[in-house]
Design an enzyme around this catalytic site. Sequence first.
Site: not given
Length: 547
Positions: A263, A489, A517
């Site tokens: 991320s 996601d 995610h």
Amino acid sequence: MTLAAHPRLTRLAAAAAVTILLLAGCTGPDGAPDDGDGASDGGGASAAPGPAPDGSAPDGPALEELGTSAAVDLPADPAEDPAYADYYAQDIEWGPCEGVDGQDIECGTIDVPLVWNDPEAGDIQLAVGRIAASGERVGALVTNPGGPGGSGVNYLESMPYLVSPEVRTAYDLVGFDPRGVNRSAGIECLSDEETDEYLAAGAEPGSPEAQQLAIEWGTRVAEACEAHSEDVLPYLDTYSAARDMDVLRAALGSEQLDYLGYSYGTYLGASYAELYPARVGHFVLDGGIDPTLTSNDFAAGQSEGFERATEAFLADCLEAGEGCPFKGSEEDAKQQLLSFFTAVESSPLDSGDPERPLTGSLARSAVMLLMYDDGLWDYGRDALSAAMSGDGSLLLSIADSSSERSADGTYRTNATFAQAAVNCLDRPEVADEEWVAQEAQRLAEEFPTFGPTFSGSGCAQWPVPALREPAPIAAEGAGPIVVIGTTGDPATPYQWSQSLAEQLESGVLLTFEGQGHTAYGRSGGCIEEQVDAYLLEGTVPEDGLTC
């Protein structure tokens, strides 16, 4: 099942801590500056097109006025500059850890310059942790769990469950708390009691009351952070953190940096690759962030991402039938969820703690966290069923997980505020208030579940201006960089990973067809096999491979 007994939710608490701040605080990083002098030699960033001469983003409205990061345009590569020699000569003294669960985890520290272009201005100390390789060591794999604001030291508690035994045998698993985060000169803002009030406060998203509340809390948080942490706030941008990571590389005795970033960690890793392309070792960026996005683009992407994830969750719930609190069509179910949020906003639910009922803000935070992993959806159905029957305790426990709140009322880390401190420096916003208002209306209409939540800004009152321009990152000259995108996601939409892989000169895209995610450690085998072969054997995955 209790929250503490749910391994997926416990793991996500570190990876997704405070990714949702409903009143103030930004939602994600982007951007990269144009240093105007071509490819980097370690002293500055590679040249890339930035905003137009009038200050607007390419093909977009004018952006806010920017400051300048202290970590770009250095006169030379710090690793070769005598002014930084002491930093690059450090060895880490490993010893016991405090506040970390895991008998195999060791901890230490390194010193880095507070102000990268002025090493005489003083140091800050960064906390580092490792799980030593269990077999013949081939290197150190540095990790970042995302956020920003996630504690890499704490995340080591979860790493043994995410990487294969073969990777654990060959690599030291290394995590660090980036500058401003937790143990690394962590910023201080509100007290625990004030943080409870802040995260629970709310009004119907998009309403005038919510807008006023956002201004009030945004001002209160900004003033508190400035009062307690004024000296470090201007230096918490991602370029500074990437410079720090090169000092960590040297302290680990590595010629090149081997790195796994999730991320926000993809943005940190890409920033490092731009600054130090020749030092890129095995790089895996999972859940890519597109560095060309403005803050407003980022909000729009997440608004749509969480809307689509919620639709998938509701469809799954209706298909399951038994235990699902929603009835009728998928659109009916979405309206029932929206009605639930509205009802809880006006009449908070009993949670078993008379001092902490489940508010609308906390309920939304909980549901958003559930979207991070479809393995949590059964648990989410149970929590929503209980809440829609009057018991808000399960949803409150999920919301507490997202903010890393412990049962005793303390917060394990400062991620709630570190996230805003980093994001508000990393990405600028559109300056045109009329455009912003129209965009907020669009998001609320097109993505009614969470669009109104993302349409506001938590950075308008922040005491330090944004420091980075939205621009692509090429990292010219770097070795292969593996970018992983997940088609469903919600937090880093798949298109962002596609874009990042295309921008990187040596980018290789892996695609996981699924919900949730990021992918490595939760895809079920295919992504893990490809990444492990790359880390252990140097086998670069086929670009465009889909699992």
